[in-house]
Write a protein that holds these residues in place. Structure first.
Motif, PDB file in Angstrom:
ATOM      1  N   LYS A   1      -0.895  47.981  23.844  1.00 16.27           N
ATOM      2  CA  LYS A   1      -1.008  48.099  25.123  1.00 16.27           C
ATOM      3  C   LYS A   1      -2.110  47.094  25.693  1.00 16.27           C
ATOM      4  CE  LYS A   1      -2.573  52.268  26.760  1.00 16.27           C
ATOM      5  NZ  LYS A   1      -2.406  53.613  27.293  1.00 16.27           N
ATOM      6  N   VAL A   2      -1.594  46.281  26.787  1.00 18.84           N
ATOM      7  CA  VAL A   2      -2.202  45.114  27.311  1.00 18.84           C
ATOM      8  C   VAL A   2      -2.515  45.436  28.897  1.00 18.84           C
ATOM      9  CG1 VAL A   2      -0.404  43.552  27.577  1.00 18.84           C
ATOM     10  CG2 VAL A   2      -2.727  42.651  27.677  1.00 18.84           C
ATOM     11  N   SER A   3      -3.687  45.461  29.482  1.00 17.13           N
ATOM     12  CA  SER A   3      -3.993  45.698  30.931  1.00 17.13           C
ATOM     13  C   SER A   3      -3.730  44.322  31.570  1.00 17.13           C
ATOM     14  CB  SER A   3      -5.106  46.106  31.079  1.00 17.13           C
ATOM     15  OG  SER A   3      -5.507  46.256  32.454  1.00 17.13           O
ATOM     16  N   LEU A   4      -3.157  44.233  32.686  1.00 18.43           N
ATOM     17  CA  LEU A   4      -3.210  42.965  33.578  1.00 18.43           C
ATOM     18  C   LEU A   4      -4.455  42.771  34.170  1.00 18.43           C
ATOM     19  CD1 LEU A   4       0.042  43.129  35.670  1.00 18.43           C
ATOM     20  CD2 LEU A   4      -0.412  42.315  33.223  1.00 18.43           C
ATOM     21  N   TYR A   5      -5.513  43.570  34.055  1.00 20.27           N
ATOM     22  CA  TYR A   5      -6.894  43.524  34.385  1.00 20.27           C
ATOM     23  C   TYR A   5      -7.525  42.982  33.145  1.00 20.27           C
ATOM     24  CZ  TYR A   5     -11.710  44.183  35.635  1.00 20.27           C
ATOM     25  OH  TYR A   5     -13.105  43.867  35.864  1.00 20.27           O
ATOM     26  N   GLY A   6      -7.585  41.471  33.159  1.00 25.73           N
ATOM     27  CA  GLY A   6      -8.381  40.710  32.012  1.00 25.73           C
ATOM     28  C   GLY A   6      -7.434  40.379  30.860  1.00 25.73           C
ATOM     29  N   GLY A   7      -6.284  40.769  31.065  1.00 18.33           N
ATOM     30  CA  GLY A   7      -5.440  40.563  29.947  1.00 18.33           C
ATOM     31  C   GLY A   7      -5.938  41.425  28.811  1.00 18.33           C
ATOM     32  N   GLN A   8      -6.629  42.257  28.890  1.00 19.66           N
ATOM     33  CA  GLN A   8      -7.308  43.201  27.780  1.00 19.66           C
ATOM     34  C   GLN A   8      -6.389  43.982  26.982  1.00 19.66           C
ATOM     35  OE1 GLN A   8     -10.983  44.982  29.175  1.00 19.66           O
ATOM     36  NE2 GLN A   8     -11.743  45.453  27.156  1.00 19.66           N
ATOM     37  N   ILE A   9      -6.388  43.805  25.690  1.00 24.28           N
ATOM     38  CA  ILE A   9      -5.688  44.838  24.990  1.00 24.28           C
ATOM     39  C   ILE A   9      -6.411  46.181  24.920  1.00 24.28           C
ATOM     40  CG2 ILE A   9      -4.943  45.182  22.529  1.00 24.28           C
ATOM     41  CD1 ILE A   9      -3.959  42.569  24.140  1.00 24.28           C
ATOM     42  N   THR A  10      -5.733  47.212  25.295  1.00 24.77           N
ATOM     43  CA  THR A  10      -6.538  48.518  25.356  1.00 24.77           C
ATOM     44  C   THR A  10      -5.989  49.305  24.233  1.00 24.77           C
ATOM     45  OG1 THR A  10      -4.868  49.061  26.983  1.00 24.77           O
ATOM     46  CG2 THR A  10      -6.942  48.296  27.974  1.00 24.77           C
ATOM     47  N   SER A  11      -5.067  49.096  23.368  1.00 23.51           N
ATOM     48  CA  SER A  11      -4.519  50.141  22.312  1.00 23.51           C
ATOM     49  C   SER A  11      -3.957  49.285  21.447  1.00 23.51           C
ATOM     50  CB  SER A  11      -3.744  51.104  23.073  1.00 23.51           C
ATOM     51  OG  SER A  11      -3.101  51.661  21.968  1.00 23.51           O
ATOM     52  N   TRP A  12      -4.034  49.538  20.191  1.00 21.86           N
ATOM     53  CA  TRP A  12      -3.200  48.912  19.377  1.00 21.86           C
ATOM     54  C   TRP A  12      -2.780  50.262  17.994  1.00 21.86           C
ATOM     55  CZ3 TRP A  12      -5.238  45.991  14.328  1.00 21.86           C
ATOM     56  CH2 TRP A  12      -4.459  45.822  13.658  1.00 21.86           C
ATOM     57  N   ARG A  13      -1.541  50.586  17.969  1.00 23.21           N
ATOM     58  CA  ARG A  13      -1.552  51.721  17.101  1.00 23.21           C
ATOM     59  C   ARG A  13      -0.379  51.221  15.995  1.00 23.21           C
ATOM     60  NH1 ARG A  13      -2.430  56.714  19.829  1.00 23.21           N
ATOM     61  NH2 ARG A  13      -3.377  56.407  21.695  1.00 23.21           N
ATOM     62  N   ASN A  14      -0.614  52.027  14.810  1.00 21.33           N
ATOM     63  CA  ASN A  14       0.287  51.565  13.698  1.00 21.33           C
ATOM     64  C   ASN A  14       1.686  52.468  13.699  1.00 21.33           C
ATOM     65  OD1 ASN A  14      -0.494  54.253  13.028  1.00 21.33           O
ATOM     66  ND2 ASN A  14      -1.843  53.524  11.141  1.00 21.33           N
ATOM     67  N   GLU A  15       2.517  52.500  12.841  1.00 22.85           N
ATOM     68  CA  GLU A  15       3.658  53.210  13.000  1.00 22.85           C
ATOM     69  C   GLU A  15       3.520  54.643  13.189  1.00 22.85           C
ATOM     70  OE1 GLU A  15       6.805  52.337   9.803  1.00 22.85           O
ATOM     71  OE2 GLU A  15       6.247  50.096  10.026  1.00 22.85           O
ATOM     72  N   GLN A  16       2.539  55.110  12.557  1.00 22.54           N
ATOM     73  CA  GLN A  16       2.091  56.634  12.559  1.00 22.54           C
ATOM     74  C   GLN A  16       1.414  56.877  13.992  1.00 22.54           C
ATOM     75  OE1 GLN A  16       1.193  54.482   9.678  1.00 22.54           O
ATOM     76  NE2 GLN A  16       2.970  55.388   9.010  1.00 22.54           N
ATOM     77  N   GLY A  17       1.370  56.244  14.688  1.00 25.19           N
ATOM     78  CA  GLY A  17       0.522  56.542  16.046  1.00 25.19           C
ATOM     79  C   GLY A  17      -0.881  56.458  15.986  1.00 25.19           C
ATOM     80  N   GLU A  18      -1.456  56.046  15.043  1.00 25.57           N
ATOM     81  CA  GLU A  18      -2.988  56.087  14.669  1.00 25.57           C
ATOM     82  C   GLU A  18      -3.529  54.709  15.445  1.00 25.57           C
ATOM     83  OE1 GLU A  18      -6.519  55.882  11.125  1.00 25.57           O
ATOM     84  OE2 GLU A  18      -4.019  55.494  10.877  1.00 25.57           O
ATOM     85  N   GLU A  19      -4.488  55.099  16.416  1.00 24.79           N
ATOM     86  CA  GLU A  19      -5.143  54.090  17.055  1.00 24.79           C
ATOM     87  C   GLU A  19      -6.182  53.063  16.238  1.00 24.79           C
ATOM     88  OE1 GLU A  19      -5.089  53.041  20.436  1.00 24.79           O
ATOM     89  OE2 GLU A  19      -6.137  51.611  19.673  1.00 24.79           O
ATOM     90  N   LEU A  20      -5.984  51.782  16.362  1.00 25.17           N
ATOM     91  CA  LEU A  20      -6.685  50.951  15.311  1.00 25.17           C
ATOM     92  C   LEU A  20      -7.899  50.431  16.180  1.00 25.17           C
ATOM     93  CD1 LEU A  20      -3.680  49.687  13.717  1.00 25.17           C
ATOM     94  CD2 LEU A  20      -5.103  51.411  12.514  1.00 25.17           C
ATOM     95  N   LEU A  21      -8.041  50.507  17.314  1.00 28.09           N
ATOM     96  CA  LEU A  21      -9.055  49.674  18.021  1.00 28.09           C
ATOM     97  C   LEU A  21      -9.972  50.794  18.789  1.00 28.09           C
ATOM     98  CD1 LEU A  21      -7.078  46.867  20.006  1.00 28.09           C
ATOM     99  CD2 LEU A  21      -8.338  46.725  18.007  1.00 28.09           C
ATOM    100  N   PHE A  22     -11.215  50.323  18.886  1.00 29.43           N
ATOM    101  CA  PHE A  22     -12.369  51.326  19.429  1.00 29.43           C
ATOM    102  C   PHE A  22     -12.242  51.176  20.950  1.00 29.43           C
ATOM    103  CE2 PHE A  22     -16.395  51.579  21.506  1.00 29.43           C
ATOM    104  CZ  PHE A  22     -16.715  52.806  21.100  1.00 29.43           C
ATOM    105  N   THR A  23     -12.218  52.246  21.803  1.00 30.96           N
ATOM    106  CA  THR A  23     -12.529  52.386  23.253  1.00 30.96           C
ATOM    107  C   THR A  23     -13.499  53.402  23.353  1.00 30.96           C
ATOM    108  OG1 THR A  23     -10.424  51.598  23.793  1.00 30.96           O
ATOM    109  CG2 THR A  23     -11.607  52.761  25.412  1.00 30.96           C
ATOM    110  N   SER A  24     -14.471  52.906  24.209  1.00 31.82           N
ATOM    111  CA  SER A  24     -15.847  54.153  24.282  1.00 31.82           C
ATOM    112  C   SER A  24     -15.126  55.210  25.254  1.00 31.82           C
ATOM    113  CB  SER A  24     -16.708  53.281  25.102  1.00 31.82           C
ATOM    114  OG  SER A  24     -17.956  54.285  25.435  1.00 31.82           O
ATOM    115  N   SER A  25     -15.654  56.250  24.980  1.00 34.46           N
ATOM    116  CA  SER A  25     -15.224  57.524  25.844  1.00 34.46           C
ATOM    117  C   SER A  25     -15.948  57.542  27.305  1.00 34.46           C
ATOM    118  CB  SER A  25     -15.693  58.655  25.052  1.00 34.46           C
ATOM    119  OG  SER A  25     -17.108  58.785  25.056  1.00 34.46           O
TER     120      SER A  25
END
Ligand code: BG6
Length: 293
Positions: free
Chosen positions: A21-45
């Motif tokens: 998932k990429v945001s048009l704000y900054g071209g920032q990648i906000t999520s990367w998930r594997n086939e099982q749907g597990e999130e592989l990048l950290f995002t602060s709560s």
């Protein structure tokens, strides 16, 4: 889809079900998930999706400056601008083995940007998810100016880890590094693989094109492959600094590690019409795979 600040985000999925998932704000990648749907990048709560700062997590694009500089915002302005989608991206390049699941975003400087960084450029970010779930980021910077310009660049990448004290990086041992915690003084890495027990903020210089981040507890390894990006920033704020950051939880330093493919020590110079490419590919493999290969 819209994020909570009303800015568009785009999800790119491969037929196997991995996604980015990429945001048009900054071209920032906000999520990367594997086939099982597990999130592989950290995002602060506590992350804030709101200008004028980049969201704390994912992968932000640092350009035209990575690090501090008197005249530019820390890690520079590309990550604080609204990018556009290129509806007609150029066809796949022979070197682009990532397949058809991708999107191209574009950034050009505004009149305002040109006042404090007077160089016309086009930055094209290709965000791709390969058939095997690898996340592929390709940035192309083109000089559309009448004069040469120089820049530094970095993919500020927050990896999600189980417990920072169980993590090690392989591929940076014996390298020289600049220590941002000691006035950017230059040192040489002595030990084995790098492990973590306190705050770290270093720029490893002239690193190999493949490095590995081993998460012992989760028994998996992030493989970071890069081209055009000789340096690697390793950052973890640890306990004290975490407490001073408003958009970061006090204990979250345990679950994340920044390992940023970058070009910092030797700025890239482009003559009019020239283009530079910086590629980053992230994979996740079971840890046993790495010791066998
Ligand atoms: C690292 C820098 O890449 O990012 C650190 O080396 C910095 O010095 C950290 O503190 C976080 O930066 P930012 O701009 O995302 O808060």
């Amino acid at each position: 889809i819209k994020d909570w600040n009303g800015i568009d985000q785009v999800v790119v999925r491969n037929p196997q079900g991995s996604s980015v998932k990429v945001s048009l704000y900054g071209g920032q990648i906000t999520s990367w998930r594997n086939e099982q749907g597990e999130e592989l990048l950290f995002t602060s709560s506590k992350a804030i999706f709101k200008p004028p700062k980049a969201m704390r997590g994912g992968i932000s694009i640092c350009f035209p400056q990575f690090g501090n500089c008197e005249s530019l915002q820390q890690n520079a302005f590309a990550r604080n601008r609204i990018w556009t989608i290129d509806e007609n991206p150029p066809p796949l390049h022979p070197n682009d083995s990532h397949g058809k699941s991708f999107i191209d975003l574009l950034l050009k400087p505004s009149e305002e940007d040109l006042k404090f960084w007077p160089h016309s450029f086009e930055l094209r970010l290709r965000v791709a998810i390969a058939a095997d779930g690898d996340l592929v980021l390709i940035s192309r910077v083109r000089n559309i100016n009448g004069k040469p310009f120089s820049f530094s660049f970095g993919y500020h990448t927050h990896l999600s880890v189980s417990d920072i004290s169980e993590v090690r990086i392989e591929g940076l041992e014996t390298l020289d590094f600049l220590d941002n915690l000691r006035q950017r003084e230059r040192f040489t890495e002595q030990g084995d693989a790098i492990t973590f027990e306190s705050e770290i903020d270093r720029v490893y210089l002239s690193s190999p094109n493949v490095i590995a981040v081993l998460d012992h507890e989760r028994k998996r390894t992030y493989v970071v492959r890069k081209e055009g990006l000789p340096d690697v920033v390793v950052w973890n704020p640890w306990e004290k600094k975490s407490k001073s950051m408003t958009d970061f939880g006090d204990e979250e330093y345990k679950q994340m590690l920044c390992v940023d493919g970058a070009a910092i020590e030797r700025p890239i110079t482009l003559k009019p019409g020239e283009e530079w490419t910086g590629r980053l590919t992230l994979s996740v493999v079971p840890s046993s795979f790495c010791s066998e290969h």
